[in-house]
Every structure is written in structure tokens, then in C-alpha cells.
Scaffold this active site. Structure first.
Site, PDB file in Angstrom:
ATOM      1  N   ASP A   1      -5.651  -8.191 -11.322  1.00  0.00           N
ATOM      2  CA  ASP A   1      -6.463  -8.023 -10.122  1.00  0.00           C
ATOM      3  C   ASP A   1      -5.547  -7.913  -8.896  1.00  0.00           C
ATOM      4  O   ASP A   1      -4.788  -8.842  -8.606  1.00  0.00           O
ATOM      5  CB  ASP A   1      -7.389  -9.233  -9.995  1.00  0.00           C
ATOM      6  CG  ASP A   1      -8.368  -9.137  -8.834  1.00  0.00           C
ATOM      7  OD1 ASP A   1      -8.106  -8.378  -7.883  1.00  0.00           O
ATOM      8  OD2 ASP A   1      -9.390  -9.843  -8.865  1.00  0.00           O
TER       9      ASP A   1
ATOM     10  N   HIS B   1      -6.162  -8.044  -5.716  1.00  0.00           N
ATOM     11  CA  HIS B   1      -6.742  -8.535  -4.462  1.00  0.00           C
ATOM     12  C   HIS B   1      -6.020  -9.749  -3.878  1.00  0.00           C
ATOM     13  O   HIS B   1      -6.482 -10.314  -2.888  1.00  0.00           O
ATOM     14  CB  HIS B   1      -8.227  -8.861  -4.666  1.00  0.00           C
ATOM     15  CG  HIS B   1      -9.067  -7.660  -4.940  1.00  0.00           C
ATOM     16  ND1 HIS B   1      -9.156  -7.086  -6.184  1.00  0.00           N
ATOM     17  CD2 HIS B   1      -9.845  -6.903  -4.120  1.00  0.00           C
ATOM     18  CE1 HIS B   1      -9.956  -6.036  -6.129  1.00  0.00           C
ATOM     19  NE2 HIS B   1     -10.389  -5.897  -4.896  1.00  0.00           N
TER      20      HIS B   1
ATOM     21  N   CYS C   1      -7.553  -1.823  -2.863  1.00  0.00           N
ATOM     22  CA  CYS C   1      -7.343  -2.256  -4.246  1.00  0.00           C
ATOM     23  C   CYS C   1      -7.097  -1.088  -5.203  1.00  0.00           C
ATOM     24  O   CYS C   1      -6.315  -1.200  -6.151  1.00  0.00           O
ATOM     25  CB  CYS C   1      -8.501  -3.115  -4.726  1.00  0.00           C
ATOM     26  SG  CYS C   1     -10.137  -2.361  -4.592  1.00  0.00           S
TER      27      CYS C   1
END
Length: 230
Positions: A190, A192, A65
Site C-alpha cells: 500500500d 499511502h 497512489c
């Protein structure tokens, strides 16, 4: 902490041209409505591509990440500087940059070791010689910290890589929203996501690009990289 020249070693690595199997989504933050009907909304100015787990065929779910947040930040810098010939480095190229800078041992290359905000700054500094400010805070929701973030968006409106200690999931900040009652939301990008997102709306609906009230963020020490690019 100001880190205008923490790493001055030249990087001889050539960043290779990239061909992605599908077009990365650009500027998903612009498709998100403000979290409240009234208040002040400040967004990242300039284009960026959304990098996420496996988006270039490199399977990094569970550890990559920080690299993906860095790649998104670099795509913003490239567009901001109108440097179309500049390439976003791959995970392996990022690792090699950190090895050449002396930040990591040779065994780091090809590993699944994660990186944090400081390593992200080192790479940005090496590739762009860009002044950055590392904002370290033990309380992200503190009034003075949130005001620093507002001031940053007013003056620079960049993309902010962020990582925490107990909150080890790296993410980016692409907006600031303050309500008339003093509440603050941050627009989180984000990295992910796993798979091929069909649309920006899919990323929004599944929560990978969303406004987060500051109370939702974990109680953790955070490092944020504020890139001072006009």
C-alpha cells in the site's frame, strides 16, 4: 483483455537520474510471515523498491497512489531486466509520458489528477514495450479470478498494480497465499504511507505491507495489470 500493443507511440522524454533524500526500502514483502501456518505461498520474485506518498519530496498525499504503485512496479521491472541505467520516472515525468502518448491533454502536466491501472499500463508499455494482460473483474474474490492470480504467480511472479472503481485506493499485489480449506490471501503493498519509514517492520506493523484476506477487499470492479515478464 490482452493489451500487448495498445500504445505504440515512441516516447522521447528522457528520464532524469534520481537522488532520494533517504534510501527507499527494498522488498518489504519478504519480511512478512505467511498469514497461516500451512498452505501455499507464492511471492513476487525479484527486487523492488517501496514508493509511497512524498518519498521523493513530491507531496502527493491524497491523489498520488497510482503513480507510486506504478513507480514500485517499474522498479521491479528495472531490477528484473538488470537495467541498472534505467531510471524510475517521477510523477511529473509520468504525466509527460501520458501527454506525449495522447492519453492526456497538456493541462495534465503538473496537475494533481490521479491515474489508474490502464494509465499505468500505458507507461509500462511505452517505456519497456512489455506485453501485459489487464485483468478486469467485478468480483476479485471469485474462484476463477483467484486461480488466474495463482497461475500468474506460478509462471511470472511479478508485481501486480491494482486499482478499483469504488475502491479508488491504488495498491500493489506482491504475493498469493492459499489455505488447505480454500481461503485466499493477497499480499498488499500500500503506497499511502506518509513520512519516512524507519524500517520494513514499521511498514508491516502499521499495515502498509500486509496479507489481506480476499473478504477484506471492497465489493468493487477492479483492474489488475499482469506484466508478462519472465
Amino acid at each position: 483483455m490482452d493489451t500487448e500493443s495498445a500504445q505504440q507511440a515512441p516516447v522521447g522524454l528522457s528520464i532524469s537520474p534520481k537522488t532520494y533524500t533517504y534510501a527507499l526500502h527494498e522488498d518489504p514483502h519478504l519480511a512478512v510471515a505467511p498469514p497461516t501456518a500451512t498452505g501455499e505461498t507464492l511471492l513476487t520474485r525479484g527486487r523492488f523498491s517501496y514508493f509511497h506518498y512524498g518519498c521523493d519530496g513530491h507531496q502527493d498525499a491524497g491523489w498520488g497512489c497510482g503513480y507510486r504503485t506504478l513507480q514500485t512496479a517499474i522498479s521491479w521491472l528495472i531490477n528484473k531486466r538488470s537495467q541498472a541505467a534505467q531510471q524510475v520516472p517521477s510523477i511529473r515525468e509520468i504525466q509527460q509520458i501520458l501527454i506525449e502518448l495522447g492519453d492526456k491533454p497538456a493541462s495534465f502536466g503538473g496537475s494533481r489528477d490521479w491515474i489508474g491501472t490502464l494509465e499505468e499500463f500505458y507507461v509500462i508499455d511505452a517505456l519497456f514495450q512489455l506485453p501485459c494482460k489487464i485483468l478486469h473483474t467485478n468480483e476479485l474474490c471469485a474462484t476463477e479470478v483467484l486461480q488466474q492470480l495463482r497461475s500468474y504467480f506460478v509462471e511470472y511472479a511479478g508485481f501486480i498494480p491494482m486499482g478499483g472503481l469504488s475502491d479508488a485506493a491504488s495498491k500493489g499485489i506482491a504475493g498469493w497465499h492459499g489455505t488447505p480449506t480454500g481461503e485466499v490471501y493477497l499480499l498488499i503493498v500500500d503506497p499511502h504511507y506518509v513520512g519516512v519509514p524507519g524500517s520494513k517492520q514499521q511498514l508491516i506493523d502499521s499495515g502498509y505491507v500486509r496479507w489481506m484476506h480476499t473478504s477484506e477487499l471492497q465489493t468493487s470492479a477492479y483492474n489488475l495489470c499482469l506484466m508478462l515478464q519472465q
